[in-house]
Enzyme design. Sequence first.
Site, mmCIF file in Angstrom:
data_model
loop_
_atom_site.group_PDB
_atom_site.id
_atom_site.type_symbol
_atom_site.label_atom_id
_atom_site.label_comp_id
_atom_site.label_asym_id
_atom_site.label_seq_id
_atom_site.Cartn_x
_atom_site.Cartn_y
_atom_site.Cartn_z
ATOM 1 C CB SER A 1 99.875 7.627 46.696
ATOM 2 O OG SER A 1 100.967 7.307 47.523
ATOM 3 C CB SER B 1 99.932 3.034 47.212
ATOM 4 O OG SER B 1 100.220 4.391 46.930
ATOM 5 C CE LYS C 1 103.122 5.005 44.902
ATOM 6 N NZ LYS C 1 102.892 6.027 45.932
#
Length: 494
Positions: A57, A117, A60
């Site tokens: 993640s 997230s 991102k």
Amino acid sequence: MLTRALLPRLAGRLLGFGAVLAAGTAGAVTAPMLVVDVDSGKVIYSQGATDPWYPASITKLMTTYVALDMVRQGRASMDQLLTISEAAAAEPPSKMGFKPGTQLTLDNALKIIMVKSANDVAWAIGENLGGSIDGFAGLMNDTAQRLGMRDSRWTNPNGLPDPRQWTSARDMAILGRALLRDFPENRDLFSISAIQFGRAVMPNHNGLLGRYAGVDGMKTGFICSGGFNVVASANRNGRRIITVVMGQPSARERDLKAADLFDYGFGQSTFGWGGQTLNDMPASANATPPDMRPYICDKRRPMPTDSDSSALTASAAAAGANADNANAQLMAAGAPPSSALAFATMNSAALRNRALPPRAPLQPVLVWTGRDPAESAIAAADEAAPVKPARVRVAKPQKPAPSRAIAATGATVPQPKLLARQKPAAPASASAFASTGPATAVIAESKGHKAAKPAAKAARDGTKDVKTAKPAPKAEAKPAQKTAAKATARKKDD
């Protein structure tokens, strides 16, 4: 049977084979670590910093840079609405769970992916800004090349497992510096301690926020193939440092090692860093990322999560002792002459009794769907409305009040209870149609009228009904009397 001449040769082969295995294993699981000064780009410490690695993640951060860059170019706006598609809603957790068709602003979407997230929201950002996921991935790759991220390949905006998508600690440090340098007005986006959606408060996955003095961002990530990763920034006495830690077996160890690396970085003089910058770092000898799944997601233990796990019980720690010993052998690294850095590079077994201080109180930032909080509240009320009012609407039409109102107007709509009260009218109607037979001895109302059934049943069964039986003999007597009178008159005439 082995001869003495063959024993040394076989032993040499076995030792050589073991050395190859050890070298291959050590090279495959060297956990990348990097400490860099934000202003100068000078490298303070590095370990496997250019090795390819699955980002999870922390992807991102790349998604956020592309989105902010499009806003800066006028190709998007923070107030524009993004729509959750069916594909976005189908993405696996972590997610917000929005239904297809839900809309939210780009500003709220970026806050959500930085704190929660949420994979579904990151997917929606990619679809809405890039026209498609492939289109947005193309923007990610173009941006990475422009920034000098030569070790990165992007295929999706949320970091869910894809063997074609990887990055490096060096590239993530470059990206972190670019976000802080190019979008200073958006720095608060990376330091939100929690978001509040409706009544739900969701804390940031970054366990360093509110627990390590000076940390003000940025993003964590976890998948089994890449382990626990973090890109973190901290500011102390006017110096800002970015630390990248990847491939750790738990969120707790990731956070502890990042804190130790910050201690080491802030303890170093600017004159002791040498001349190496991020751009000077040599390329890795590894062509593809290692798969950490066998070491991170052991089937004998519960599935790890991307959240702080410092409050482990003694039994849980004992249960993971064997796995910790395996990680100690797989992730061992030579510790430079510094206590903080020695702790940072130690294996999980040496970190078991350590923990960061408790987190400071959360300061949630409100997020919503729609254009504003009021629109979000209306949408939430509409979604919940059909549950209770539905029962009221079904019960009300069964009350007698509407029937009286209709009867007062003289309408011919069937009114069962009204017909039962109007007893004098029933015999007149029944006698008027008595000669046509019992099948038609009902009031001429709409088909299926229930109030007339008792009268019809009485006619069929032959039951005595004084009010309906008396008129019939009278109707038959009148013709008989007329016939007798005529006969008498004829006799008189004769």
